[in-house]
Motif scaffolding. Structure first.
Motif, PDB file in Angstrom:
ATOM      1  N   PRO A   1       0.831  -1.203   0.000  1.00 41.91           N
ATOM      2  CA  PRO A   1       0.000   0.000   0.000  1.00 41.91           C
ATOM      3  C   PRO A   1       0.867   1.255   0.000  1.00 41.91           C
ATOM      4  O   PRO A   1       2.069   1.204   0.283  1.00 41.91           O
ATOM      5  CB  PRO A   1      -0.802  -0.118   1.298  1.00 41.91           C
ATOM      6  CG  PRO A   1      -0.045  -1.062   2.159  1.00 41.91           C
ATOM      7  CD  PRO A   1       0.771  -1.932   1.245  1.00 41.91           C
ATOM      8  N   LYS A   2       0.234   2.376  -0.295  1.00 39.92           N
ATOM      9  CA  LYS A   2       0.902   3.677  -0.280  1.00 39.92           C
ATOM     10  C   LYS A   2       1.599   3.888   1.068  1.00 39.92           C
ATOM     11  O   LYS A   2       1.087   3.493   2.106  1.00 39.92           O
ATOM     12  CB  LYS A   2      -0.157   4.759  -0.508  1.00 39.92           C
ATOM     13  CG  LYS A   2       0.349   6.171  -0.501  1.00 39.92           C
ATOM     14  CD  LYS A   2      -0.807   7.134  -0.748  1.00 39.92           C
ATOM     15  CE  LYS A   2      -0.315   8.560  -0.753  1.00 39.92           C
ATOM     16  NZ  LYS A   2      -1.401   9.492  -1.073  1.00 39.92           N
ATOM     17  N   LYS A   3       2.782   4.525   1.012  1.00 40.38           N
ATOM     18  CA  LYS A   3       3.580   4.902   2.187  1.00 40.38           C
ATOM     19  C   LYS A   3       4.175   3.688   2.915  1.00 40.38           C
ATOM     20  O   LYS A   3       4.467   3.759   4.097  1.00 40.38           O
ATOM     21  CB  LYS A   3       2.772   5.755   3.161  1.00 40.38           C
ATOM     22  CG  LYS A   3       2.240   7.051   2.617  1.00 40.38           C
ATOM     23  CD  LYS A   3       3.281   8.103   2.399  1.00 40.38           C
ATOM     24  CE  LYS A   3       3.780   8.676   3.705  1.00 40.38           C
ATOM     25  NZ  LYS A   3       4.931   9.523   3.576  1.00 40.38           N
ATOM     26  N   SER A   4       4.388   2.574   2.204  1.00 42.19           N
ATOM     27  CA  SER A   4       5.031   1.398   2.806  1.00 42.19           C
ATOM     28  C   SER A   4       6.533   1.466   2.591  1.00 42.19           C
ATOM     29  O   SER A   4       6.996   1.622   1.455  1.00 42.19           O
ATOM     30  CB  SER A   4       4.520   0.102   2.161  1.00 42.19           C
ATOM     31  OG  SER A   4       3.160  -0.079   2.424  1.00 42.19           O
ATOM     32  N   ILE A   5       7.287   1.315   3.653  1.00 38.34           N
ATOM     33  CA  ILE A   5       8.730   1.191   3.516  1.00 38.34           C
ATOM     34  C   ILE A   5       9.009  -0.299   3.350  1.00 38.34           C
ATOM     35  O   ILE A   5       8.717  -1.095   4.236  1.00 38.34           O
ATOM     36  CB  ILE A   5       9.462   1.784   4.730  1.00 38.34           C
ATOM     37  CG1 ILE A   5       9.240   3.293   4.752  1.00 38.34           C
ATOM     38  CG2 ILE A   5      10.947   1.430   4.682  1.00 38.34           C
ATOM     39  CD1 ILE A   5       9.815   4.013   5.937  1.00 38.34           C
ATOM     40  N   PHE A   6       9.533  -0.668   2.184  1.00 33.64           N
ATOM     41  CA  PHE A   6       9.775  -2.082   1.938  1.00 33.64           C
ATOM     42  C   PHE A   6      11.251  -2.442   1.930  1.00 33.64           C
ATOM     43  O   PHE A   6      11.607  -3.608   1.748  1.00 33.64           O
ATOM     44  CB  PHE A   6       9.045  -2.582   0.689  1.00 33.64           C
ATOM     45  CG  PHE A   6       9.476  -1.957  -0.601  1.00 33.64           C
ATOM     46  CD1 PHE A   6      10.397  -2.596  -1.415  1.00 33.64           C
ATOM     47  CD2 PHE A   6       8.936  -0.758  -1.025  1.00 33.64           C
ATOM     48  CE1 PHE A   6      10.781  -2.031  -2.616  1.00 33.64           C
ATOM     49  CE2 PHE A   6       9.306  -0.196  -2.219  1.00 33.64           C
ATOM     50  CZ  PHE A   6      10.245  -0.833  -3.013  1.00 33.64           C
ATOM     51  N   LEU A   7      12.107  -1.466   2.148  1.00 33.88           N
ATOM     52  CA  LEU A   7      13.508  -1.725   2.460  1.00 33.88           C
ATOM     53  C   LEU A   7      13.949  -0.651   3.434  1.00 33.88           C
ATOM     54  O   LEU A   7      13.887   0.537   3.125  1.00 33.88           O
ATOM     55  CB  LEU A   7      14.402  -1.697   1.218  1.00 33.88           C
ATOM     56  CG  LEU A   7      15.883  -1.965   1.535  1.00 33.88           C
ATOM     57  CD1 LEU A   7      16.111  -3.440   1.882  1.00 33.88           C
ATOM     58  CD2 LEU A   7      16.788  -1.528   0.413  1.00 33.88           C
TER      59      LEU A   7
ATOM     60  N   TYR B   1      20.112   3.608   2.606  1.00 33.74           N
ATOM     61  CA  TYR B   1      18.892   4.382   2.383  1.00 33.74           C
ATOM     62  C   TYR B   1      17.697   3.455   2.380  1.00 33.74           C
ATOM     63  O   TYR B   1      17.845   2.244   2.547  1.00 33.74           O
ATOM     64  CB  TYR B   1      18.983   5.189   1.087  1.00 33.74           C
ATOM     65  CG  TYR B   1      19.414   4.389  -0.128  1.00 33.74           C
ATOM     66  CD1 TYR B   1      18.481   3.808  -0.975  1.00 33.74           C
ATOM     67  CD2 TYR B   1      20.768   4.221  -0.431  1.00 33.74           C
ATOM     68  CE1 TYR B   1      18.870   3.089  -2.090  1.00 33.74           C
ATOM     69  CE2 TYR B   1      21.158   3.497  -1.542  1.00 33.74           C
ATOM     70  CZ  TYR B   1      20.212   2.930  -2.369  1.00 33.74           C
ATOM     71  OH  TYR B   1      20.607   2.216  -3.464  1.00 33.74           O
ATOM     72  N   GLN B   2      16.512   4.040   2.219  1.00 36.70           N
ATOM     73  CA  GLN B   2      15.270   3.284   2.285  1.00 36.70           C
ATOM     74  C   GLN B   2      14.491   3.404   0.979  1.00 36.70           C
ATOM     75  O   GLN B   2      14.701   4.351   0.210  1.00 36.70           O
ATOM     76  CB  GLN B   2      14.400   3.805   3.444  1.00 36.70           C
ATOM     77  CG  GLN B   2      15.072   3.586   4.766  1.00 36.70           C
ATOM     78  CD  GLN B   2      14.213   3.878   5.977  1.00 36.70           C
ATOM     79  OE1 GLN B   2      14.588   3.448   7.025  1.00 36.70           O
ATOM     80  NE2 GLN B   2      13.105   4.579   5.886  1.00 36.70           N
ATOM     81  N   LEU B   3      13.588   2.454   0.779  1.00 37.41           N
ATOM     82  CA  LEU B   3      12.671   2.469  -0.359  1.00 37.41           C
ATOM     83  C   LEU B   3      11.250   2.520   0.186  1.00 37.41           C
ATOM     84  O   LEU B   3      10.885   1.721   1.048  1.00 37.41           O
ATOM     85  CB  LEU B   3      12.847   1.217  -1.222  1.00 37.41           C
ATOM     86  CG  LEU B   3      14.240   0.954  -1.785  1.00 37.41           C
ATOM     87  CD1 LEU B   3      14.242  -0.326  -2.607  1.00 37.41           C
ATOM     88  CD2 LEU B   3      14.725   2.119  -2.613  1.00 37.41           C
ATOM     89  N   GLU B   4      10.455   3.471  -0.336  1.00 38.42           N
ATOM     90  CA  GLU B   4       9.091   3.665   0.142  1.00 38.42           C
ATOM     91  C   GLU B   4       8.155   3.832  -1.045  1.00 38.42           C
ATOM     92  O   GLU B   4       8.466   4.564  -1.987  1.00 38.42           O
ATOM     93  CB  GLU B   4       9.025   4.914   1.016  1.00 38.42           C
ATOM     94  CG  GLU B   4       7.628   5.249   1.490  1.00 38.42           C
ATOM     95  CD  GLU B   4       7.573   6.566   2.248  1.00 38.42           C
ATOM     96  OE1 GLU B   4       6.901   6.599   3.281  1.00 38.42           O
ATOM     97  OE2 GLU B   4       8.201   7.553   1.802  1.00 38.42           O
TER      98      GLU B   4
END
Length: 190
Positions: free
Chosen positions: A32-38, A93-96
Motif C-alpha cells: 500500500p501507499k507509504k510502505s517502507i519495503f527496504l 537508504y530506504q525504499l518507500e
C-alpha cells in the motif's frame, strides 16, 4: 506479469523457455501507499520491475521533513537499492511506495541462476543495471552543473509523470531546495 514480458521484448527477443524459467522465479509483491519495503541497514535482496505504482529512494532523518529524497522510480521501471543488491551489504537508504504499488521481484540468488541458465539473463541484467546507472549518473551531473530551477525544468521535461504523481515536498528534496523555494521556482516558470 505480461507487462514485464512486453517490456523485456522491446529490449531483447525472449524465447518461451527463457521466459518460463525466469518468470518461475519472480515473486509478486504488493504494497500500500507509504510502505517502507527496504529499511536503511537491511540488505537488498531483490531487483524489481514496477508493474503499477511508484517508489522513492531516500535517506531518513530524525525530522521527517529533512529526509533526503534522491530518486524516484515509476511504472515500467526497475527499482532496487542496487548498490546493496550487488554487494549484499546493508543499504544506506530506504525504499518507500508513493502510491499502491505492485512489483515483480527476483531475488539475488535466483537472478544468479537466471544468468547461468538462460540466453536472455545477462542481457536483461545488463540493461537493468545500465538504466539504473544512467539515472544515477544524470542526477549527479545535474546536481553539480545545474541550478535548482534548471533541475526542476529538466525533471519536468524528461520525466513529466513525476511532476504529476509525486508530492511536491519530495520533488523539492530531490532537486535540493525547500518546498517554499520550489513554490517560488514554479511561480517564476509559469
Amino acid at each position: 506479469m505480461n507487462k514485464f514480458r512486453h517490456y523485456l521484448e522491446a529490449i531483447v527477443d525472449v524465447e518461451d523457455a527463457d521466459w518460463n524459467y525466469f518468470s518461475s522465479r519472480l515473486i509478486k509483491r504488493e504494497f500500500p501507499k507509504k510502505s517502507i519495503f527496504l529499511n536503511m541497514g537491511d540488505v537488498e535482496n531483490y531487483i524489481s520491475f514496477i508493474e503499477h505504482g511508484g517508489v522513492r529512494l531516500f535517506i531518513p532523518k530524525e525530522d521527517e521533513e529533512k529526509d533526503i529524497t534522491f530518486g524516484f522510480c515509476l511504472q515500467n521501471e526497475f527499482i532496487s537499492a542496487y548498490d546493496s543488491f550487488l554487494t549484499q551489504e546493508p543499504s544506506l537508504y530506504q525504499l518507500e511506495t508513493l502510491m499502491d504499488t505492485t512489483l515483480w521481484s527476483i531475488s539475488y540468488a535466483d537472478l544468479q541462476e537466471v544468468y547461468k541458465n538462460t540466453k536472455i539473463g545477462n542481457t536483461m541484467g545488463r540493461f537493468a543495471s545500465e538504466r539504473l546507472f544512467l539515472i544515477k549518473s544524470k542526477r549527479e551531473q545535474s546536481l553539480l552543473n545545474d541550478t535548482a530551477e534548471q533541475r526542476y525544468i529538466n525533471l519536468f521535461e524528461e520525466r513529466p509523470e513525476i511532476i504529476k504523481q509525486i508530492p511536491l515536498k519530495y520533488i523539492a528534496s530531490y532537486i535540493g531546495v525547500t518546498p517554499q523555494a520550489l513554490s517560488r521556482i514554479r511561480r517564476r516558470i509559469s
